[in-house]
Write a protein that holds these residues in place. Structure first.
Motif, PDB file in Angstrom:
ATOM      1  N   ARG D 148      -8.692   3.584  -2.108  1.00 24.19           N
ATOM      2  CA  ARG D 148      -9.546   2.577  -1.468  1.00 24.19           C
ATOM      3  C   ARG D 148      -9.193   2.412   0.008  1.00 24.19           C
ATOM      4  O   ARG D 148      -8.020   2.339   0.349  1.00 24.19           O
ATOM      5  CB  ARG D 148      -9.330   1.253  -2.201  1.00 24.19           C
ATOM      6  N   LEU D 150      -8.358   0.444   3.238  1.00 21.08           N
ATOM      7  CA  LEU D 150      -7.830  -0.893   3.484  1.00 21.08           C
ATOM      8  C   LEU D 150      -8.167  -1.383   4.885  1.00 21.08           C
ATOM      9  O   LEU D 150      -8.402  -2.569   5.107  1.00 21.08           O
ATOM     10  CB  LEU D 150      -6.307  -0.873   3.310  1.00 21.08           C
ATOM     11  N   MET D 151      -8.139  -0.459   5.840  1.00 20.89           N
ATOM     12  CA  MET D 151      -8.366  -0.826   7.239  1.00 20.89           C
ATOM     13  C   MET D 151      -9.056   0.320   7.953  1.00 20.89           C
ATOM     14  O   MET D 151      -8.817   1.487   7.644  1.00 20.89           O
ATOM     15  CB  MET D 151      -7.013  -1.071   7.943  1.00 20.89           C
ATOM     16  N   GLU D 217     -14.107  -8.570   8.948  1.00 23.78           N
ATOM     17  CA  GLU D 217     -13.677  -8.590   7.549  1.00 23.78           C
ATOM     18  C   GLU D 217     -14.845  -8.086   6.710  1.00 23.78           C
ATOM     19  O   GLU D 217     -15.998  -8.236   7.093  1.00 23.78           O
ATOM     20  CB  GLU D 217     -13.299 -10.025   7.143  1.00 23.78           C
ATOM     21  N   ARG D 220     -15.209  -6.702   0.473  1.00 24.25           N
ATOM     22  CA  ARG D 220     -14.157  -6.442  -0.512  1.00 24.25           C
ATOM     23  C   ARG D 220     -12.774  -6.466   0.131  1.00 24.25           C
ATOM     24  O   ARG D 220     -11.835  -5.857  -0.365  1.00 24.25           O
ATOM     25  CB  ARG D 220     -14.411  -5.118  -1.235  1.00 24.25           C
ATOM     26  N   GLY D 221     -12.653  -7.198   1.257  1.00 19.45           N
ATOM     27  CA  GLY D 221     -11.333  -7.496   1.797  1.00 19.45           C
ATOM     28  C   GLY D 221     -10.715  -6.440   2.682  1.00 19.45           C
ATOM     29  O   GLY D 221      -9.520  -6.481   2.961  1.00 19.45           O
ATOM     30  N   LEU D 223     -10.295  -4.598   6.441  1.00 17.33           N
ATOM     31  CA  LEU D 223     -10.230  -5.114   7.801  1.00 17.33           C
ATOM     32  C   LEU D 223     -10.662  -3.995   8.737  1.00 17.33           C
ATOM     33  O   LEU D 223     -10.245  -2.845   8.580  1.00 17.33           O
ATOM     34  CB  LEU D 223      -8.777  -5.512   8.092  1.00 17.33           C
TER      35      LEU D 223
END
Lengths: 341, 341, 341, 341
Positions: D148, D150-151, D217, D220-221, D223
């Motif tokens: 997944r 993440l950033m 943002e 699904r969180g 960044l």
């Protein structure tokens, strides 16, 4: 755009079919007017879905088909000479896949026929001249900021060689690209060739001499070395470093996306020339279509096809004899004078 | 060389043992004179094979041991304050592993004690200041050729976090390195901090908030962002890009040898900080020994240890509250004035 | 550490003075016990600030000076043979800068003298074996994951050559490093050499043949090519690409910090070997000190010095004749058997 | 090829003229059938040399011109809504340069109009989706091998901003590309935005807030951070690093040819987006022509244009207020359901 250039494509094999797709769907300003292949089924398949195209078993018939204004030769090498001479007779501009013809004697005949015509019609398919990186390198060398080129270090690696690939083909099929690229980048003819043969890789099939290390000398004393390794197993790599009096420049390490995972940062290496040079083929054909519609020939011509053929033959002799072999070119016809290569 | 610097090493755990080896076998001009650890067996093991060294359960006793002229503190953080104050009392130069002390109140006491002495004795173990790449970046920024720095983009990735690592430790243990590096590179104090928390990675153990994205503001309006990701799984990466008014500079992508195999060109990423910063530790201790023998302190000092402590505490509050937290530093004692950081 | 290794340094010129500094301030476990140089003023300057060191005009006197336990030879090449034989007579371990001796006949005498002793005392200063990147490449090749090495492509470029540098010195001074590195990396002797001479660069002073392109063959059929270009003007570059049956690996492009400014992303190239190989010199001397204190010789020895000498002489003949010259080595004494190189 | 797609190009300014050239000379399968621009002289110049094309001062008249089968909107943003609605009424497929319309209210009207039609006709000109590197990154993320995301760390730098460029335009003109790219790469909507403002560069004209650092943002969180710096002076750089649970991937550092000269190895940075994304524009228009001839819409649509508009407006508010601003999207019409972005 009512005047789309009508192109006869000779040969409907892998390369011919790809050029048909390119003329139809990628480049602007052209259309496929005729397709020729002794295998008519293959010719029809390659032409499927196109309109206004005739299909022929005989290449000469295709040259005379309705709407044909230019020719793209993608048939096997032995068929090139007849097709080129046929195009010359009809005054048709032609883009001919490399090799121009399989041997230098035939290449000389083709060049002399065009020279007698007194105008250039043929462009030879040395597509590296249309690769973005090669063009940047050429522009840099021509700009003169790095001074005179002293050496070219070249690498030519394939994952594996096709069935039937011979030791001589490492020179006259693979290295022939470097032969043209070196002549073009340096603006010099190659004058001698030596071939060194390291112990072959365990990955080389049968008794194929693979890799080879080929050394060319040029008319003004530059040196060109080529590692050719057609069963390297790990990717398709074409690199060139030009070492000049005031600096060096290197192309071919462009791998774009960097992925970091599992303890290393890695970049993909292209699997084959179709991936590495996809854009170069597109640019080559577009440039040919554009120039042809303007009535010009701007790409590598019959002189380049002939010179590549002579150098490659010298290279094969150098491979076979282990000795340095001089390159003996016929005089350059006036038609090809000036304008460098 | 008759005057090898006699060093008391406090703490004989992983880090202490490594420093003992370094003083004995790597750096020039020093020798281990005493080793202290509550675990006497561990202390004796770390001192095995050395001559002229005494072993002590009590750190203060080691400071008073024969031949001790300087102190290297590698004990757990809670033991640092007493050791530092003990060294100050005895006028012993000291190299103290980070964190200087675990909280900013204690850090303030240490700094004020040294300020009262009126001379600097303590160097704090921010070893990135001794890394070759960081030093090149610092020299470039100080040279001014790129203009004023506007932003630092930092990455701090570990393969995995040790057992017991908490969300706060991403700030006060991991990011504390970036806190010092940013202060040093920019020559500015950090004035505020905000912590963003993306959805944690599936690779983060328990409810650890990993990764985090930390934003620092500086006294002259620069911005420092830090991705800290201590369970990234794929390697130890410490990178820093300084974006300036006239250019940018990036360090941390040095991977050296390029291996091409299996369809990709790859470079190894360091597995941990011991590999990535091995030379930095050596240079740090050599520089400390050299300066100590000249009677100087040239590295990061108690003010730096204190400031890092205050900023890290603000960062932990920012993580906990989700809000921007201002950094509130005590006035800088005159002892630490000038000379930047 | 009471037993610091006492070293006599022979030669207090540029290289000798640097080694004196290194023994005194960088490496652990050694001290300078004696310095010899016919120019006593230079010897005294190099020893200034050291304690317990004696200064001598005569190298043999230095070997007999108080406290001398080992010898580092940094005098001019013609003085090496006497110094090496003197060290052997006294049973002193010795680190001798390259070339071991200036000609292969002398090299043979040195090697045979050591062989008669029946134990190894001499290490030759091929410091690339201590460079981090070379060591990674060696480990990779030895690991076998890439299969058998087929070719090494080497580059050796200097900004400019010192006054008096001759065409032969491109081989026997510059390429001598690649000769040793190739023997070491491949674990094979070199069996023949050919030198190609492109038209010299306009930047080459006088009639210096610069660049040259040198081809070595090895006993198991690998090929080593070396571009040597000692007036390239643009930086010091030492690169090596090993092409193996299952992949290739390249070192020497490590430039660390990337600066983006003025329309390009750039990385500094080292100006000279002192910058590029600074760490290698430190590691070499530390490794020699450590091994000597253990009573061992772990680095390249007299056989390596002898072989490099024979190959370099063959290279100079190849340069002069334009022909391929076979390398003719004496049998390898049993003292140097096994353990590869 | 008798059925070349007849395209009306609205707007004959810089962008429109470039698209006319592209449709005429680069892409296959289309022709320019009509050109509209209030400045008729400009329209005629852009259409010069083409055959079968009509020229109009009024865009709606161009939609009704003979042979028009599709529309390419390259007029100023305020003219887009009328043109889009006009195309919808006539059932004409349309490629509309970004921004779809200047504000989110108008964007909503356009999207709802298309939704009422019940079939998709509009593609929005987010051409990064057609860039080779972005496509490789997208394929990698979709493949799931890195886990997944993440950033995303993004960089968007221009050499200099055009006259009249405002602080808000760093968000709604420059960062709008990253807004779409992030939505597309992650397959997620952006839910909030914060803008940080470092002290502006001395190179920023007037009181332009340049650079800015923008934080998004996602639903699904994840960044997304974007450095936008439109007067960086040193080149056009668009980079993106995706940090995932099992690895990271970075694009945008592809600089190809390495030139070593004058002490550094350097690679050219593109001067502007026309160089950097030249191929992406070609691919975008070719893909649109191909899909349109098949009766499909395959690119980013009105929902994407609308979402980008809403996020950009939230970004401008975040810039103005200094606070985090939530993104409030209307419900997604069923027409745009599924198929992600």
């Amino acid at each position: 755009m009512g005047d789309l250039l009508g192109v006869a494509v000779l040969g409907a094999g892998h390369m011919g079919a790809d050029h048909i797709r390119r003329l139809d769907r990628v480049v602007s300003g052209a259309r496929v007017a005729a397709v020729a292949d002794p295998d008519l089924i293959r010719a029809r398949e390659a032409a499927a879905g196109l309109t206004g195209v005739t299909v022929h078993p005989d290449p000469i018939a295709a040259l005379d088909a309705p709407g044909v204004q230019a020719v793209l030769i993608a048939s096997p090498g032995p068929a090139h000479e007849e097709a080129l001479l046929g195009a010359f007779t009809r005054g048709l501009p032609v883009l001919c896949e490399k090799p121009m013809v399989p041997d230098s004697t035939g290449a000389l005949r083709v060049m002399e026929a065009e020279a007698r015509l007194g105008r250039r019609l043929a462009q030879i398919g040395f597509m590296r001249r249309y690769d973005t990186e090669y063009r940047r390198l050429k522009a840099l060398l021509d700009g003169g900021g790095l001074g005179r080129p002293l050496m070219l270090h070249c690498t030519h690696r394939n994952v594996s060689s096709p069935a039937g690939f011979t030791s001589a083909m490492l020179i006259n099929s693979s290295v022939s690209h470097e032969i043209d690229a070196a002549r073009w980048l340096l603006g010099q003819e190659l004058t001698a060739v030596t071939v060194l043969r390291p112990t072959p890789s365990a990955g080389a099939p049968g008794d194929l001499l693979d890799p080879q290390f080929v050394l060319f000398e040029t008319e003004r004393g530059a040196l060109v070395d080529v590692e050719v390794f057609v069963n390297c197993g790990f990717g398709y790599q074409v690199r060139c470093e030009a070492v000049c009096e005031a600096g060096s420049a290197r192309i071919g390490d462009e791998h774009t996306m960097v992925v970091t995972a599992g303890g290393c940062a890695r970049q993909e290496v292209a699997p084959d020339y179709l991936v590495r040079f996809a854009d170069a083929y597109d640019r080559e054909v577009q440039a040919w279509v554009d120039a042809t519609r303007r009535g010009e020939v701007t790409g590598p011509g019959a002189w380049d096809g002939y010179a590549a053929s002579v150098v490659a033959e010298a290279g094969v002799r150098a491979l076979e004899t282990g000795a340095r072999v001089a390159v003996d070119l016929a005089p350059r016809p006036a038609l090809y004078a000036g304008g460098g290569h």
